[in-house]
Enzyme design. Structure first.
Site, PDB file in Angstrom:
ATOM      1  N   GLY A  26       0.799  -1.219   0.000  1.00  0.00           N
ATOM      2  CA  GLY A  26       0.000   0.000   0.000  1.00  0.00           C
ATOM      3  C   GLY A  26       0.830   1.266   0.000  1.00  0.00           C
ATOM      4  CB  CYS A  27       4.235   2.089   0.806  1.00  0.00           C
ATOM      5  SG  CYS A  27       3.815   2.062   2.552  1.00  0.00           S
ATOM      6  CD  GLN A  28       3.951   7.666  -4.869  1.00  0.00           C
ATOM      7  OE1 GLN A  28       3.544   8.300  -3.904  1.00  0.00           O
ATOM      8  NE2 GLN A  28       4.167   8.227  -6.029  1.00  0.00           N
ATOM      9  CB  SER A  29       8.518   4.653  -1.514  1.00  0.00           C
ATOM     10  OG  SER A  29       8.293   5.936  -2.018  1.00  0.00           O
TER      11      SER A  29
END
Length: 141
Positions: A54-57
């Site tokens: 769920g994290c972009q990075s």
């Protein structure tokens, strides 16, 4: 008890320090500096089971329990995200599972005026990090 910053940085100190800055550009620099103070995570720990979905990075969270307290080692491939992890670490690292679950992280983010200054995907990623840490706390409570 080990501390990721070498000294105790509390959520209150982060709120106070960010309050000294007039611009969000300066606040972002401070948050990035927090991330630079975090210890590096060993590449061997950057495994699929430690990655936060769920994290972009890319974000990794490792943990262990020491004297009944949750100890965290975190990392990201993005400087600002490492800084956000530093903010989260001030609230959760070295705390008991009960303390982690009781901490009002949304209130803390509101006090920092943080979420509205992040992109929606970055805000969602920050919440995913918090959810992972809370799930670890629940597993040890």
């Amino acid at each position: 008890m080990s501390n990721p910053f070498g000294t105790e940085i509390t959520p209150e100190e982060i709120v106070d320090t960010l309050g000294f800055f007039d611009s969000w550009e300066d606040r972002y620099r401070y948050i990035i500096d927090l991330g630079k103070q975090l210890p590096e995570m060993d590449d061997a720990k950057k495994t699929e089971d430690r990655i936060v979905k769920g994290c972009q990075s890319q974000v990794w969270i490792d943990h262990w329990v020491e004297d009944g307290r949750i100890m965290l080692n975190v990392d990201s491939d993005a400087h600002i995200v490492r800084g956000l992890l530093g903010v989260v670490m001030s609230a959760y690292n070295g705390k008991t599972p009960t303390e982690v679950l009781a901490f009002d992280i949304e209130g803390f983010f509101e006090e920092l005026d943080l979420i509205k200054h992040l992109s929606p995907t970055r805000g969602n990623g920050l919440r995913s990090m918090v959810q992972r840490i809370k799930a670890l706390a629940e597993a040890h409570s």
